[in-house]
Design an enzyme around this catalytic site. Structure first.
Site, short mmCIF file in Angstrom:
data_model
loop_
_atom_site.label_atom_id
_atom_site.label_comp_id
_atom_site.label_asym_id
_atom_site.label_seq_id
_atom_site.Cartn_x
_atom_site.Cartn_y
_atom_site.Cartn_z
N LYS A 216 -10.48 -0.62 10.57
CA LYS A 216 -10.68 -1.79 9.71
C LYS A 216 -11.05 -3.03 10.53
CE LYS A 216 -7.34 -0.14 6.31
NZ LYS A 216 -7.90 0.27 5.03
N HIS B 271 0.87 -1.19 0.00
CA HIS B 271 0.00 0.00 0.00
C HIS B 271 0.91 1.24 0.00
CE1 HIS B 271 -2.85 2.92 1.79
NE2 HIS B 271 -3.81 2.09 1.47
N CYS C 48 -4.59 2.56 -3.71
CA CYS C 48 -3.29 2.95 -3.14
C CYS C 48 -2.21 1.93 -3.46
CB CYS C 48 -3.38 3.21 -1.64
SG CYS C 48 -4.41 4.61 -1.21
N GLN D 113 -4.79 -5.14 6.83
CA GLN D 113 -5.84 -5.97 6.23
C GLN D 113 -6.03 -7.30 6.96
OE1 GLN D 113 -8.06 -5.16 4.10
NE2 GLN D 113 -7.22 -3.19 3.50
N ASP E 107 2.83 -4.84 8.08
CA ASP E 107 1.62 -4.03 7.91
C ASP E 107 0.41 -4.96 8.01
OD1 ASP E 107 -0.59 -2.68 6.95
OD2 ASP E 107 0.38 -1.92 5.14
C1 LIG Z 1 -2.44 -2.89 3.49
C2 LIG Z 1 -2.76 -1.51 3.98
N1 LIG Z 1 -1.78 -0.77 4.54
C3 LIG Z 1 -2.02 0.46 5.02
C4 LIG Z 1 -3.26 1.03 4.95
C5 LIG Z 1 -3.45 2.42 5.47
O1 LIG Z 1 -4.26 2.40 6.62
P1 LIG Z 1 -4.80 3.79 7.21
O2 LIG Z 1 -5.38 4.54 6.07
O3 LIG Z 1 -5.84 3.37 8.20
O4 LIG Z 1 -3.66 4.50 7.83
C6 LIG Z 1 -4.31 0.28 4.40
C7 LIG Z 1 -5.68 0.81 4.32
O5 LIG Z 1 -6.07 1.57 3.47
C8 LIG Z 1 -4.05 -1.00 3.89
O6 LIG Z 1 -5.01 -1.72 3.32
#
Ligand SMILES: Cc1ncc(COP(=O)(O)O)c(C=O)c1O
Ligand SMILES: Cc1ncc(COP(=O)(O)O)c(C=O)c1O
Lengths: 158, 408, 408, 158
Positions: B226, B120, B364, B203, B200
Site C-alpha cells: 500500500k 478492518h 473488509c 492506510q 494498524d
Molecule cells: C486498515 C487496514 N488494515 C489491514 C489491512 C490488511 O492489509 P493486508 O491485506 O496487506 O494484510 C488493510 C488492507 O486491506 C487495511 O486497509
C-alpha cells in the site's frame, strides 16, 4: 455504453431489479436457506413451500417461493426471476433448470429455448459476476436440500 | 526539478487503456501502484545479488544480507525506529496475527481487548479468536453518527479504557471512512491504564509522515504493497522493551540461537520473529519505496492526497441522493459512498467501462457496514499520481450510471 | 532446440565475475537462481496488472485475480493436486508452522509426533514447541552410520511408529546429507497407524518430478525460491479431506465468509488459510517457474542433478582426509563434506576468492551435526545450470585451500 | 591468493589456529561464560580466574584464563591470542583492550601500538567474519561480568 455492458444489463434484468417479484418472507415456508457471497457481502435468503401435488404418488412441488436480501442488480434480478420460474417445479425440475441457467451464465449459450433466462447470457463476459447471478439459485438449491422445517415463524423462534 | 513534475511517468502501469479508455486507478486503498524504481530494485536483486541471507559467507550471500539489513535500517528510518525494532512480515494481517498470538497468550479471563467499531477484518478477527481462546473480552469504541461522520466516540474512552484493558488496538486511518484517528492521544490514554497499544497503519503509512515515537504506540503494523512496495512484504514495528519479552509465533531456521533434539533457544529480535527464508527481494524493494516516497516528501504527499480527497468529496456531495461516509473535514485519501437505488457492484462494473478502477463492497468492514445499515459502499481512493481531472471523469461517470438506473 | 542447450543464458545472474573470477554458484540448496522468464513475470505483473485480488470487479483486479488463481492451478498441476488443495504461504517454514499450530491444537498428552534426526530446524523446532505446549512427545527416527551414510534407520519403524503417533513428518531430501528418503513407504506406514503425514519437500520440489498422490502424504510443504521462483512465496499442499477439518492459523481479511462484532465464519479452503493480501506477484511468478522447469522436463532435471552430484562425489572422494556425509549412492543435488583441520568458514571464504559460492556451517541441522560429531560442514549444491567444469574448479580450489592450511 | 585474503590469514593467525594457546578447561576458574555464533554454530567457552593481586587495595586481576570450543581459524586464533593478552589484566583493562581490538577488526585501523592484535586488521574487509574474530572476546567479557562461581568442577556439577 459498450455492447458487453448493455448485454449484461438487459431490460428484463433492469425490470426485475427495479420491481422484484416475490420479495419478502414467506409465512408458510417449510424450507429456508440463506446464501452469501463472501467476496462482496451480498446476501440472499430463499423461503419456499414444498408439498405434495394434488395428484397422488407424484413428487413434491414448490407451491410457493419468495426471496429476501440485498445485492447488485444482477443478483436481485436473477433471484426475482428464479422465483417466478420455480413455482410448480419439483426439486429435480428445479435442478435441471439451474443447470441450464448455469450454462447460460458461464458460456453465454442457451442450451434450449428458455425464455427469460437467456437475458443472463451477458454475464459470461463478466466472470466476476457469475457468483452474483447464481446467488439466489444456490440458496434455493440449499433450501430444497435442507431438512423440512416447520413453518417460517416457528423456525425463526427456535 | 521537482520529483512531482513527471510523477505519472514513474508508474508504467498507468499508461494503458481499459475498454479503450485511459486507466484511472482509484483503488489505492486496496493496493498502490509501483514506480519503476521499485520494480527495478526487484530485477536488480534477482539479476545480480540473489542469494539466501544471514547464513552465507560468499560474495552473493554477503551482498544480499547487506541489502536486506540495509532495507531494515531504511524502514526503521522511515518511521523513526531502530533497525532492531523492525520485523519483516508478509503484511499487516500477518503482523496483527503474530501479535494476537504472542500477546494473546498472556491474556486471562476478565482481561479486556479494546478496539473500535471501524476496524478492518484483519484487525478484528484475530483478536476475536484470541478472546475466545483465552476467555478475555473484546470491547468496541463506537463510531458516532448515522454516516460515521463523527469518527470515534472519544467521550466513551473514560468508561471503556479501564485497567482491565490489556491490549488497545485501533486503525490509524479507516479504510472505509477515511477518518484519521487521534492515535497519539489514544496510545497515551492506553498507556495510562497499562494497556499495550497496537496501531494498524495499513492506510496511513503511504500517505504522510509517520513517526512511531510521536504516536507512542508499542506496536505498529503495515503492508508494503500500500506504499508503493511489492506484495508479500510488510513490517511489524515493536518497541524494543516490548519485543524483548515477546515470544515468537513462528519458529524454524534463522531465528534460533541453538537447537538440540530436546529444545531450542531463540536469537534476539528482530531475528527471533523471522523464521525461515524471508521475502528478501520484497524487503529490499520496499526499502526502495521508502526512498521514492521520501524524495516526494511525505508532508507533500499528505497535502496532495488530502486536497484531492477534499476536491472529490465536494464534487461527489453535489450528486443527488449520494450518501457520503465519514467526516466532512480532515480525512485521508479516500471517499466512500452509497446510493439507495444502485448497488456498489453495478457502479463498479459500469465505471470500469469508463476506465475507472473503483472498489465496491464491504471493504473488509462487515460489522461497520451492518451498523450503518449498508451492505456495501463504492470507494474511490487516491494516491500521489491521481489528478483532479480523473475525479471529474469519476463524477461524470457516476451521474451517467445513476441516470441509467433511473436513479439520481 | 532443447531448452537445455543454452540454459545458462536464461539466468542473468550467472554472467558476472566475483573477485575477478566467473561466478560459480554452488549454493542452490540455500536458494536457486531465477531465469529471465520468472523475473519478467514479476515485471509484467507490476507494469500491467497489479491490483489486489478477490475483492475487485474492475479490469485490473479481475486480471490479477485471474492470474493469481491460474498460478494456483498451475502449482496444483505441478504436483498432481487439485487447485483447492494449494495454499500459498511465504515458504516451507510458514507452511510447517501453520500445520504445527493447527494440527498441534488437537494433540493431547501421550500423543507422539514422530520425525527424524535429519530434519531442518524449520521442520523440527515448530513440532518441539507444539509438543511442549500440548504435552505430546516428540520422537526421532535415527540416522544410520558415522557419516549418516545409511540414511534413515527403517528397521526402527516398527518400534517407533505406534498408534500413539498422531503426526509423522519427515524431509523428502535432507538439505545436509542429500539423501532421498523413501517417503512413499513412510507415508504408507504412517497412514497404517492412523498418523497424519507431513512431508518437507523444500529440497526435492525443484529437483525432479513430485506427485503428491504417489507419495500419499496428507500435507506437503515447499518454498518457491528453491525452485527458480521468487522469495516470499511457497506452497502448503493439503489433501482435501484434511484441509476441510483444519482450522486456520491466521485470520483476517479475505478468509472470512461473514464477520460480526461477536464472531466470524470462515470461507472454505484454500481461502480459509490465506488471510490478508497474499504475495500476488510472487505466486504468479512461481507459476511461471513451474512452466520453466516443466519445459526442461523434470525427469531430465533429476538426471542432470544426480549425475552432476555423482561426479562431484567421486572427485571429492579423492581428496585426502575428506569426510563425505550421506550415502554414496542415489542422492540429490548436493555434497556435504568436512576436514578435521580446516573449518568450513575458512574454506568458504577462500573458495569465494575463486568465484565459488559455497555454504559452510550447520545448515540448520545443529542436532544432526552434534550427533555426527561435527560443528559444521561445507556444502556444494547443484542445479540445472551447473556443469562438470565448475566442479573441477571446486576440487582444484579445495586442494589449494588444504595446502595453504597445511592439511590434506 | 588475493591481497585481502592474505591480509586476513596473517601468519600470526595461522599459527594460533594451528597451535592454540591456553586451550582447554581451567580447573581453578571462578568465572565461566559461553559464547556462540548462531549464524554458523561456532562456540567458545572461556574459563578464567579473577582474584585480588598480591598488592592489597587493588582491583581483581585475571590470574589465569583458558578457552575451549570450535570454530574457524579466525575465531580460534582470536580466542587463543586473547587469552595470552588477558592474563594479569583487570576487568577494566580487558575491556579497554577489547575496544581497541573491536576498532581494529571493524575499521582496519590500530588506534595505538597493540602488538599482535593488529594481525586482525584484515578482518575489516570481511564484515561477515567480525563475529568470528570477536566470539572469544565476547565470551570473556561475559565471564568477567558474570557472578563469581565457585571453581569449574563445582559449577559443572551444580
Ligand atoms: C486498515 C487496514 N488494515 C489491514 C489491512 C490488511 O492489509 P493486508 O491485506 O496487506 O494484510 C488493510 C488492507 O486491506 C487495511 O486497509
Ligand atoms: C529441508 C528444508 N526444510 C525447510 C527449509 C526452510 O525453507 P524456507 O527457509 O524457505 O522456509 C529448507 C531450506 O532452507 C530446507 O532445506
Amino acid at each position: 455504453m459498450s455492447g458487453d455492458l448493455s448485454e449484461l444489463y438487459q431490460q428484463v434484468i433492469l425490470d426485475h431489479n427495479k420491481r422484484p417479484r416475490n420479495r419478502g418472507k414467506l409465512p408458510t415456508a417449510n424450507r429456508i436457506a440463506h446464501g452469501d457471497n463472501p467476496t462482496c457481502g451480498d446476501q440472499c435468503s430463499v423461503y419456499l413451500r414444498l408439498e405434495p401435488p394434488a395428484t397422488p404418488h407424484q413428487p413434491e412441488q414448490i407451491s410457493a417461493i419468495t426471496f429476501d436480501g440485498s445485492g447488485c442488480a444482477i443478483s436481485q434480478a436473477s433471484a426475482s426471476l428464479m422465483t417466478t420460474l420455480a413455482k410448480g417445479k419439483t426439486a429435480a425440475e428445479f435442478e435441471s433448470m439451474f443447470k441450464n441457467f448455469h450454462e447460460i451464465v458461464t458460456t453465454g449459450q442457451a442450451p434450449e429455448e428458455i425464455s427469460d433466462l437467456a437475458a443472463f447470457a451477458g454475464v459470461h463476459t463478466f466472470p466476476a459476476r457469475i457468483k452474483c447471478a447464481t446467488l439466489g439459485w444456490h440458496a434455493a438449491l440449499n433450501a430444497l436440500k435442507s431438512a423440512a422445517t416447520s413453518t417460517l415463524s416457528e423456525s425463526l423462534t427456535r | 526539478m521537482s520529483p512531482w513534475k513527471n510523477i505519472r511517468a514513474d508508474f508504467p502501469i498507468l499508461h494503458q487503456q481499459v475498454h479503450g479508455k485511459p486507466l484511472i486507478y482509484l483503488d489505492n486503498a486496496a493496493t498502490a501502484q509501483k514506480p519503476r524504481a521499485v520494480i527495478d530494485a526487484l530485477v536488480h536483486f534477482y539479476e545480480r545479488d540473489n542469494s539466501n541471507v544471514h547464513r552465507g559467507l560468499h560474495a552473493l550471500s554477503m551482498r544480499s544480507t547487506d541489502a536486506y539489513e540495509t532495507a531494515r535500517a531504511r524502514l526503521a528510518r522511515f518511521i523513526n525506529a531502530a533497525a532492531t525494532e523492525i520485523i519483516f512480515t508478509r503484511g499487516t494481517t500477518e503482523g496483527i496475527n503474530l501479535l494476537a498470538h504472542s500477546l494473546g497468550a498472556k491474556l486471562r479471563p476478565g482481561d479486556v481487548i479494546l478496539t473500535t467499531e471501524m476496524e478492518h477484518h484483519s484487525n478484528l478477527v484475530p483478536w476475536q479468536q484470541v478472546a475466545r481462546a483465552t476467555g478475555a473480552t473484546i470491547r468496541y469504541l463506537p463510531v458516532v453518527g448515522a454516516d460515521a461522520e463523527g469518527g470515534l466516540d472519544l467521550t466513551q474512552l473514560d468508561q471503556l479504557l479501564t485497567p482491565a484493558v490489556k491490549i488497545f488496538t485501533c486503525t490509524h486511518i479507516s479504510n472505509t471512512l477515511g477518518v484519521i484517528n487521534p492515535v497519539e492521544e489514544l496510545c497515551r490514554r492506553a498507556r495510562a491504564v497499562g494497556a499495550i497499544s497496537v496501531i494498524d497503519a495499513a492506510q496511513s503509512i503511504g500517505h504522510g509522515p509517520l513517526d512511531v515515537q510521536a504516536i507512542g504506540a508499542d506496536f505498529v503494523v503495515f503492508s508494503g504493497h500500500k506504499m508503493c512496495g511489492p506484495t508479500g512484504i510488510g513490517v511489524l514495528y515493536g518497541r524494543r522493551e516490548q519485543l524483548e519479552s515477546l515470544d515468537p509465533d513462528e519458529t524454524g531456521g534463522g531465528m534460533v540461537a541453538n537447537v538440540t533434539y530436546e529444545s531450542a533457544r531463540w536469537k534476539p529480535a528482530p531475528e527471533r520473529f523471522e523464521a525461515g527464508t524471508p521475502n528478501i527481494a520484497g524487503a529490499i524493494a520496499l526499502g526502495r519505496a521508502c526512498d521514492y516516497l521520501d524524495a516526494l516528501d511525505r508532508a507533500e504527499i499528505a497535502k496532495h492526497d488530502q486536497s484531492l480527497t477534499g476536491f472529490a468529496y465536494d464534487q461527489l456531495a453535489k450528486i443527488p441522493g449520494i450518501r457520503l461516509l465519514g467526516p466532512t473535514g480532515a480525512r485521508s485519501g479516500m471517499v466512500s459512498f452509497a446510493f439507495s437505488d444502485v448497488h456498489a457492484h453495478d457502479i463498479v462494473t459500469f465505471a470500469d467501462e469508463d476506465g475507472l478502477a473503483l472498489r465496491g463492497g464491504h471493504h473488509c468492514n462487515q460489522p461497520l457496514m451492518r451498523k450503518l445499515g449498508l451492505t456495501g459502499t463504492t470507494r474511490a481512493s487516491f494516491y500521489i499520481y491521481n489528478t483532479e481531472a480523473e475525479i471529474e471523469v469519476l463524477v461524470t461517470s457516476l451521474r451517467r450510471i445513476l441516470a441509467f438506473f433511473g436513479a439520481g
